[in-house]
Design an enzyme around this catalytic site. Structure first.
Site, PDB file in Angstrom:
ATOM      1  N   CYS A   1      -3.287  10.572   1.679  1.00  0.00           N
ATOM      2  CA  CYS A   1      -2.538   9.660   1.311  1.00  0.00           C
ATOM      3  C   CYS A   1      -1.178   9.901   0.866  1.00  0.00           C
ATOM      4  O   CYS A   1       0.095   9.525   1.516  1.00  0.00           O
ATOM      5  CB  CYS A   1      -3.216   8.560   0.307  1.00  0.00           C
ATOM      6  SG  CYS A   1      -4.638   7.961   0.998  1.00  0.00           S
TER       7      CYS A   1
ATOM      8  N   ARG B   1      -8.043  18.153   2.925  1.00  0.00           N
ATOM      9  CA  ARG B   1      -6.925  17.708   3.697  1.00  0.00           C
ATOM     10  C   ARG B   1      -5.509  17.948   3.041  1.00  0.00           C
ATOM     11  O   ARG B   1      -5.504  17.896   1.840  1.00  0.00           O
ATOM     12  CB  ARG B   1      -7.132  16.259   3.967  1.00  0.00           C
ATOM     13  CG  ARG B   1      -8.357  15.994   5.345  1.00  0.00           C
ATOM     14  CD  ARG B   1      -8.524  14.609   5.460  1.00  0.00           C
ATOM     15  NE  ARG B   1      -8.845  13.505   4.173  1.00  0.00           N
ATOM     16  CZ  ARG B   1      -9.015  12.440   4.318  1.00  0.00           C
ATOM     17  NH1 ARG B   1      -8.769  11.688   5.152  1.00  0.00           N
ATOM     18  NH2 ARG B   1      -9.441  11.917   3.192  1.00  0.00           N
TER      19      ARG B   1
ATOM     20  N   LYS C   1       0.791  -1.206  -0.036  1.00  0.00           N
ATOM     21  CA  LYS C   1      -0.036   0.158   0.049  1.00  0.00           C
ATOM     22  C   LYS C   1       0.950   1.210  -0.143  1.00  0.00           C
ATOM     23  O   LYS C   1       0.636   2.154  -0.765  1.00  0.00           O
ATOM     24  CB  LYS C   1      -0.738   0.015   1.210  1.00  0.00           C
ATOM     25  CG  LYS C   1      -1.578   1.256   1.566  1.00  0.00           C
ATOM     26  CD  LYS C   1      -2.560   1.835   0.364  1.00  0.00           C
ATOM     27  CE  LYS C   1      -3.203   3.110   0.543  1.00  0.00           C
ATOM     28  NZ  LYS C   1      -3.991   3.236   1.653  1.00  0.00           N
TER      29      LYS C   1
END
Length: 416
Positions: A260, A324, A206
């Protein structure tokens, strides 16, 4: 008995809980934030401004999904809590919420249950700090209960489609744990469920995905700055380079936002010597200052101190309300630190200092900076925009404007 308890009802947990409920599971969605639980029970439960997601969650709430500030015993516990960056000389993962969730699960855990961690974490977290928190149950991981890691893979603005269609990766502490996680996700995704050799391998995979993207965006940003030095158009030349069948350069921009891509590389680099990753982070973060310098240049003879600038784009990417780690916000903050009066505009973001009326944001502005590639910005009439502004300078940091049309309207447009 509850089939699944989802811990954390944010951008990932709430849609996951709703999807599982639609698939027929009896689901308890648990969150420690009482105001969030009440909002979900209210008229607009979505966390990303999506009307489709709100309707989907409401249907689940009318069915087998309940949300609560009290967790429930369940056959499967799915943990989707945040992992922000912790302060320090170099950013590292703040695992406090993951560990707290592990302790909560431990209080409920019974022999035969399965626990799946979805939160994005550094390699080794599932079998390390998270497993340590679960040890409070008195049960043995693997022998008494199943433990696996299955990273979330969804993007804001397209959550439902990606939950159902994306491939998933699962990694278990043993074959039985991997099989339990595989069966859970195979039940609601049309994508392939791939089994990693271990939870740590799944965690690494990931982080590698988003680190790959961050490094390639940094290369595009380096090309953009180099193109300016050579006086060539960065986006045109990148398009020419991408005509090669083995080249796929990303697009440059004002930096990298969201939860992310600007965060995950630090999780990976924390335990390894990865100088390229650290350099890419510095390049992408440095684009904020670079765009602010372009804005200052676009002001012409006007000093940034006391000038008025419209920053158009607070969402971190087009078409969403998620702000964000917003590059546009950071550009504005750099300008504000230099004494500039900044007005923020975004058609999706609801915030006290953000207007959704573009002409009012541009009215009287000495310059404008477009920092998110919303499709609505591509539709703006440059003649009307130029007429609303006091100045003639603008910066397109995301390649969303028609350069010829804006320059024809008398705007001194700079493009990243």
């Amino acid at each position: 008995m509850t089939d699944v308890c989802v811990h954390g009802l944010g951008h990932v947990g709430l849609p996951t809980a709703a999807v599982l409920a639609h698939e027929g599971y009896d689901v308890c969605g648990f969150d420690v934030d009482g105001s969030r639980v009440e909002r979900i029970r209210g008229d607009d439960p979505a966390v990303d401004g999506s009307a489709e997601l709100s309707a989907f969650v409401r249907e689940a709430l009318d069915g087998s999904l309940r949300v609560s500030t009290d967790p429930a015993s369940a056959a499967v516990h799915v943990v989707c809590v945040p992992t922000p960056l912790a302060d320090g000389p170099e950013p590292t993962a703040d695992l406090s919420m993951v560990e707290a969730a592990g302790r909560t699960v431990a209080d409920l855990l019974r022999a035969g249950d399965a626990v799946v961690l979805e939160s994005t974490v550094p390699p080794g977290t599932t079998v390390g700090p998270f497993a340590d928190a679960l040890a409070g149950s008195g049960l043995a991981v693997g022998d008494d209960f199943r433990l696996a890691y299955a990273p979330e893979t969804v993007a804001p603005g397209n959550v439902l489609a990606e939950l159902r269609a994306n491939d998933r990766v699962v990694g278990g502490v043993d074959d039985a744990s991997a099989a339990a996680a595989r069966d859970l996700y195979a039940g609601f995704t049309d994508g392939e469920v791939r089994v990693a050799a271990s939870p740590t391998a799944a965690e690494f995979a990931k982080l590698a995905q988003n680190t790959y993207r961050d490094v390639n965006i940094a290369l595009a940003n380096e090309f953009a700055r180099a193109a300016a030095a050579y006086d060539v158009d960065a986006r045109d030349t990148i398009a020419l380079a991408n005509a090669h069948p083995r080249v796929d350069i990303h697009s440059p921009g004002p930096g990298v936002g969201g939860h992310c891509i600007p965060v995950d590389p630090w999780f990976l680099a924390a335990g390894a010597d990865m100088e390229l990753v650290r350099r890419a982070r510095a390049v992408n973060d440095g684009m904020t200052e670079y765009v602010a310098e372009l804005v200052a240049d676009a002001l012409g003879d006007r000093s940034p101190d006391g000038a008025r600038v419209a920053v158009c784009g607070v969402a971190y990417k087009p078409g969403v309300a998620d702000a964000r780690n917003s590059p546009g916000r950071r550009v504005g903050q750099v300008l504000e630190a230099g004494g500039t009066d900044v007005t923020y505009h975004d058609p999706f973001v609801a915030a006290a200092d953000v207007t959704t009326h573009l002409e009012s944001a541009l009215s009287g502005a000495d310059a404008a900076a477009f920092t998110t590639g919303h499709g609505r910005y591509a539709e703006v009439d440059p003649e009307r925009a130029a007429a609303a502004m006091d100045g003639t300078g603008a910066v397109d940091a995301v390649g969303v404007l028609d350069r010829r049309a804006w320059r024809a309207a008398g705007v001194d447009l700079r493009v990243v």
